[in-house]
Scaffold this motif. Structure first.
Motif, mmCIF file in Angstrom:
data_model
loop_
_atom_site.group_PDB
_atom_site.id
_atom_site.type_symbol
_atom_site.label_atom_id
_atom_site.label_comp_id
_atom_site.label_asym_id
_atom_site.label_seq_id
_atom_site.Cartn_x
_atom_site.Cartn_y
_atom_site.Cartn_z
ATOM 1 N N LEU A 74 -5.591 -7.659 12.624
ATOM 2 C CA LEU A 74 -5.046 -8.346 11.473
ATOM 3 C C LEU A 74 -3.553 -8.553 11.689
ATOM 4 O O LEU A 74 -2.863 -7.659 12.146
ATOM 5 C CB LEU A 74 -5.248 -7.515 10.196
ATOM 6 C CG LEU A 74 -6.664 -7.071 9.850
ATOM 7 C CD1 LEU A 74 -6.636 -6.271 8.559
ATOM 8 C CD2 LEU A 74 -7.602 -8.266 9.718
ATOM 9 N N GLY A 75 -3.060 -9.714 11.339
ATOM 10 C CA GLY A 75 -1.626 -9.944 11.348
ATOM 11 C C GLY A 75 -1.056 -9.675 9.975
ATOM 12 O O GLY A 75 -1.756 -9.226 9.078
ATOM 13 N N PRO A 107 -0.138 -10.679 6.209
ATOM 14 C CA PRO A 107 0.876 -10.173 5.294
ATOM 15 C C PRO A 107 0.929 -8.663 5.133
ATOM 16 O O PRO A 107 -0.054 -7.985 5.379
ATOM 17 C CB PRO A 107 0.457 -10.786 3.950
ATOM 18 C CG PRO A 107 -1.023 -10.922 4.068
ATOM 19 C CD PRO A 107 -1.296 -11.239 5.496
ATOM 20 N N GLY A 108 2.084 -8.217 4.692
ATOM 21 C CA GLY A 108 2.232 -6.848 4.231
ATOM 22 C C GLY A 108 2.493 -5.827 5.306
ATOM 23 O O GLY A 108 2.823 -4.691 4.999
ATOM 24 N N MET A 109 2.293 -6.198 6.578
ATOM 25 C CA MET A 109 2.430 -5.220 7.651
ATOM 26 C C MET A 109 3.478 -5.677 8.651
ATOM 27 O O MET A 109 3.595 -6.874 8.932
ATOM 28 C CB MET A 109 1.097 -5.035 8.377
ATOM 29 C CG MET A 109 -0.032 -4.543 7.501
ATOM 30 S SD MET A 109 -1.561 -4.410 8.447
ATOM 31 C CE MET A 109 -2.715 -4.030 7.129
ATOM 32 N N PRO A 110 4.219 -4.751 9.234
ATOM 33 C CA PRO A 110 5.204 -5.129 10.240
ATOM 34 C C PRO A 110 4.572 -5.610 11.532
ATOM 35 O O PRO A 110 5.173 -6.331 12.306
ATOM 36 C CB PRO A 110 5.995 -3.835 10.456
ATOM 37 C CG PRO A 110 5.069 -2.742 10.026
ATOM 38 C CD PRO A 110 4.259 -3.321 8.911
ATOM 39 N N GLY A 111 3.333 -5.228 11.770
ATOM 40 C CA GLY A 111 2.634 -5.643 12.975
ATOM 41 C C GLY A 111 1.139 -5.615 12.748
ATOM 42 O O GLY A 111 0.672 -5.244 11.686
ATOM 43 N N PRO A 112 0.342 -6.016 13.750
ATOM 44 C CA PRO A 112 -1.100 -6.074 13.579
ATOM 45 C C PRO A 112 -1.716 -4.707 13.276
ATOM 46 O O PRO A 112 -1.229 -3.670 13.700
ATOM 47 C CB PRO A 112 -1.594 -6.600 14.924
ATOM 48 C CG PRO A 112 -0.416 -7.276 15.532
ATOM 49 C CD PRO A 112 0.770 -6.496 15.068
ATOM 50 N N PRO A 131 -2.282 -4.040 -1.808
ATOM 51 C CA PRO A 131 -3.620 -4.613 -1.967
ATOM 52 C C PRO A 131 -3.801 -5.963 -1.290
ATOM 53 O O PRO A 131 -4.921 -6.315 -0.930
ATOM 54 C CB PRO A 131 -3.757 -4.743 -3.494
ATOM 55 C CG PRO A 131 -2.818 -3.738 -4.059
ATOM 56 C CD PRO A 131 -1.663 -3.696 -3.105
ATOM 57 N N VAL A 132 -2.710 -6.712 -1.081
ATOM 58 C CA VAL A 132 -2.830 -8.029 -0.460
ATOM 59 C C VAL A 132 -3.452 -7.929 0.922
ATOM 60 O O VAL A 132 -4.171 -8.832 1.367
ATOM 61 C CB VAL A 132 -1.453 -8.736 -0.402
ATOM 62 C CG1 VAL A 132 -0.493 -8.025 0.517
ATOM 63 C CG2 VAL A 132 -1.620 -10.197 0.031
ATOM 64 N N ASP A 133 -3.225 -6.824 1.619
ATOM 65 C CA ASP A 133 -3.820 -6.650 2.939
ATOM 66 C C ASP A 133 -5.336 -6.478 2.838
ATOM 67 O O ASP A 133 -6.072 -6.924 3.713
ATOM 68 C CB ASP A 133 -3.201 -5.451 3.650
ATOM 69 C CG ASP A 133 -1.735 -5.678 3.973
ATOM 70 O OD1 ASP A 133 -1.387 -6.798 4.379
ATOM 71 O OD2 ASP A 133 -0.931 -4.740 3.797
#
Length: 227
Positions: free
Chosen positions: A16-17, A19-24, A45-47
């Motif tokens: 997963l790329g 939103p919400g995360m600095p990396g996969p 929650p968006v992730d």
């Protein structure tokens, strides 16, 4: 315990790329099989919704090979994905209804298409669910008359009416009571008990207590835990 049945949805080498995360955030394999009831535990929650959208073929992961009932699916091919979408129940705030059709017509669109008959009406199960959700008086009106929570209830009932092999639901506690007396919740439990796979994003303890597996998205990894 993870099901040994042939997966309905099977994604290999998933990444997963944002939103919400600095990396996969990834997993070597993510499989959803008949009888699975999977709680997705994630913040923000968006992730979780992004993951549900990938499972529903509505979005593409950064990487991953998607299979539905063992057949490889090209997530960039809209026509190929359309046939899969009809077999997946997807309930989230970004789902919608056709605005110039009545609620009744929206609930019946899949049957209109599959049975090639515009004279059919909602069956006893959908009738009961609509009455229990307080939607029955609005069946002949357009979706714009519904509140946000009523619209999500209606979308849930529509997706249940498709009798899909898998239901994907984003935070059901936001629009239904997680209680045996709630018709939608009770019907969802019955579907799961009959072998329908259910994947949901939730932090509600009673809702997550239904799960036999948890997917935890954290520290760049999607971890699967049997419960």
């Amino acid at each position: 315990m993870e099901s040994t049945a042939t997966p309905i949805i099977d994604i290999a080498d998933l990444a997963l790329g944002p939103p919400g995360m600095p990396g996969p955030c990834g997993s070597l394999r993510l499989a959803v099989a008949p009888g699975d009831v999977i709680a997705v535990i994630v913040d923000p929650p968006v992730d979780g919704r992004y993951l549900l959208r990938i499972l529903a073929t509505l979005d593409q992961p950064e990487r991953g090979e998607y299979r539905f009932n063992g057949k490889k699916v090209d997530l960039k091919d809209y026509r190929q994905c359309l046939a899969i979408k009809r077999q997946i129940g997807y309930v989230a705030p970004d789902a919608g209804m056709i605005s110039n059709r009545t609620l009744r017509e929206n609930l019946l669109l899949t049957r209109f298409y599959s049975e090639n008959d515009l004279t059919i009406d909602i069956d006893e199960t959908l009738d009961s669910l609509c009455r229990g959700a307080g939607l029955f008086p609005m069946l002949n009106r357009r979706p714009s008359v519904l509140s946000d929570s009523e619209l999500l209830k209606a979308i849930t009932i529509r997706e249940m009416g498709k009798a899909p092999p898998v239901m994907l639901i984003d935070r059901p506690e936001n629009f239904i009571k997680i209680d045996e007396n709630d018709g939608i919740y009770s019907h969802l439990k019955n579907m799961a008990g009959s072998g329908t796979a259910v994947v949901f994003v939730s932090h509600n303890r009673k809702m997550t207590g239904l799960a036999n597996r948890q997917l935890i998205l954290t520290d760049g990894e999607i971890r699967t835990i049997s419960v």
